[in-house]
Design a protein around this motif. Structure first.
Motif, PDB file in Angstrom:
ATOM      1  N   LEU A 289      -0.961   8.969   5.259  1.00 50.58           N
ATOM      2  CA  LEU A 289      -2.079   8.902   4.710  1.00 50.58           C
ATOM      3  C   LEU A 289      -2.622   7.196   4.709  1.00 50.58           C
ATOM      4  O   LEU A 289      -1.799   6.586   4.168  1.00 50.58           O
ATOM      5  CB  LEU A 289      -2.310   9.475   3.359  1.00 50.58           C
ATOM      6  N   TRP A 290      -3.611   6.948   5.449  1.00 51.66           N
ATOM      7  CA  TRP A 290      -4.012   5.461   5.535  1.00 51.66           C
ATOM      8  C   TRP A 290      -5.312   5.374   4.331  1.00 51.66           C
ATOM      9  O   TRP A 290      -6.157   6.032   4.526  1.00 51.66           O
ATOM     10  CB  TRP A 290      -4.531   5.106   6.897  1.00 51.66           C
ATOM     11  N   THR A 291      -5.091   4.290   3.770  1.00 50.12           N
ATOM     12  CA  THR A 291      -6.086   3.795   2.947  1.00 50.12           C
ATOM     13  C   THR A 291      -6.605   2.440   3.378  1.00 50.12           C
ATOM     14  O   THR A 291      -6.127   2.226   4.517  1.00 50.12           O
ATOM     15  CB  THR A 291      -5.430   3.490   1.427  1.00 50.12           C
ATOM     16  N   ARG A 292      -7.611   1.879   2.716  1.00 49.52           N
ATOM     17  CA  ARG A 292      -8.376   0.582   3.005  1.00 49.52           C
ATOM     18  C   ARG A 292      -7.181  -0.318   3.100  1.00 49.52           C
ATOM     19  O   ARG A 292      -7.338  -1.477   3.711  1.00 49.52           O
ATOM     20  CB  ARG A 292      -9.600   0.231   2.330  1.00 49.52           C
ATOM     21  N   GLN A 293      -6.109  -0.479   2.234  1.00 51.37           N
ATOM     22  CA  GLN A 293      -5.118  -1.403   1.993  1.00 51.37           C
ATOM     23  C   GLN A 293      -4.314  -1.100   3.329  1.00 51.37           C
ATOM     24  O   GLN A 293      -3.817  -2.189   3.597  1.00 51.37           O
ATOM     25  CB  GLN A 293      -4.366  -1.210   0.718  1.00 51.37           C
ATOM     26  N   HIS A 294      -4.022  -0.079   3.644  1.00 51.39           N
ATOM     27  CA  HIS A 294      -3.047   0.030   4.976  1.00 51.39           C
ATOM     28  C   HIS A 294      -4.042  -0.466   6.130  1.00 51.39           C
ATOM     29  O   HIS A 294      -3.443  -1.312   6.929  1.00 51.39           O
ATOM     30  CB  HIS A 294      -3.030   1.434   5.407  1.00 51.39           C
TER      31      HIS A 294
ATOM     32  N   ALA B 156       0.901  -1.283   0.042  1.00 53.32           N
ATOM     33  CA  ALA B 156       0.050  -0.151   0.097  1.00 53.32           C
ATOM     34  C   ALA B 156       0.949   1.179  -0.083  1.00 53.32           C
ATOM     35  O   ALA B 156       0.395   2.225  -0.743  1.00 53.32           O
ATOM     36  CB  ALA B 156      -0.977   0.021   1.356  1.00 53.32           C
ATOM     37  N   ASN B 157       2.184   1.023   0.634  1.00 46.73           N
ATOM     38  CA  ASN B 157       2.938   2.260   0.405  1.00 46.73           C
ATOM     39  C   ASN B 157       3.508   2.566  -0.791  1.00 46.73           C
ATOM     40  O   ASN B 157       3.880   3.687  -1.012  1.00 46.73           O
ATOM     41  CB  ASN B 157       4.005   2.042   1.893  1.00 46.73           C
TER      42      ASN B 157
ATOM     43  N   SER C   9       2.125   1.891  -3.589  1.00 41.51           N
ATOM     44  CA  SER C   9       1.439   1.627  -4.984  1.00 41.51           C
ATOM     45  C   SER C   9       1.168   2.881  -5.711  1.00 41.51           C
ATOM     46  O   SER C   9       1.285   3.140  -6.891  1.00 41.51           O
ATOM     47  CB  SER C   9      -0.133   1.098  -4.538  1.00 41.51           C
TER      48      SER C   9
ATOM     49  N   GLY D   3      -4.617   6.445  -5.929  1.00 38.61           N
ATOM     50  CA  GLY D   3      -5.547   7.094  -4.889  1.00 38.61           C
ATOM     51  C   GLY D   3      -5.220   8.454  -4.309  1.00 38.61           C
ATOM     52  O   GLY D   3      -4.246   8.917  -5.048  1.00 38.61           O
ATOM     53  N   TRP D   4      -5.560   8.747  -3.346  1.00 37.30           N
ATOM     54  CA  TRP D   4      -5.185  10.109  -2.666  1.00 37.30           C
ATOM     55  C   TRP D   4      -3.882  10.175  -2.335  1.00 37.30           C
ATOM     56  O   TRP D   4      -3.273  11.326  -2.640  1.00 37.30           O
ATOM     57  CB  TRP D   4      -6.146  10.268  -1.471  1.00 37.30           C
ATOM     58  N   ALA D   5      -2.957   9.086  -1.678  1.00 40.16           N
ATOM     59  CA  ALA D   5      -1.763   9.154  -1.643  1.00 40.16           C
ATOM     60  C   ALA D   5      -0.893   9.530  -2.767  1.00 40.16           C
ATOM     61  O   ALA D   5       0.162  10.303  -2.527  1.00 40.16           O
ATOM     62  CB  ALA D   5      -1.347   7.935  -0.735  1.00 40.16           C
TER      63      ALA D   5
END
Length: 101
Positions: free
Chosen positions: A63-68, A27-28, A30, A33-35
């Protein structure tokens, strides 16, 4: 099968923990998205009178996503399974060596 079951549960906990770390790390890197948007187009600096910043890392915000979140949940579940296995293993060894009475 009875002797192999606890070790299979321990292996499952290890796999969950490693999979969680892998999902979190992917996730870091990729950049989707927003990140990914934030890393490509930085925001303009704020020049207002009242400004407050919390910098957790020197290269930007976290920034945390759903994958994080999924990765973190998998790591926690894996560690809980491993802790349960460790407690079972310690309890089993103490029960053999203890004498009540």
């Amino acid at each position: 099968m009875r002797r192999a079951l606890p070790w299979l549960v321990a292996a499952l906990g290890g796999v969950l923990a490693v999979a969680g770390v892998a999902v979190f790390a992917s996730a870091n890197s990729s950049g989707v998205g927003w990140a990914g948007y934030m890393s490509e187009a930085p925001l303009e600096p704020i020049t207002e009178a009242y400004q407050s910043d919390l910098i957790l890392f020197s290269d930007g915000a976290v920034l945390w996503t759903r994958q994080h979140a999924l990765g973190a949940v998998l790591v926690v579940l894996g560690l809980l399974v491993l802790a349960g296995f460790g407690g079972w293993l310690l309890g089993r060894r103490r029960a053999r060596g203890s004498t009540l009475g």
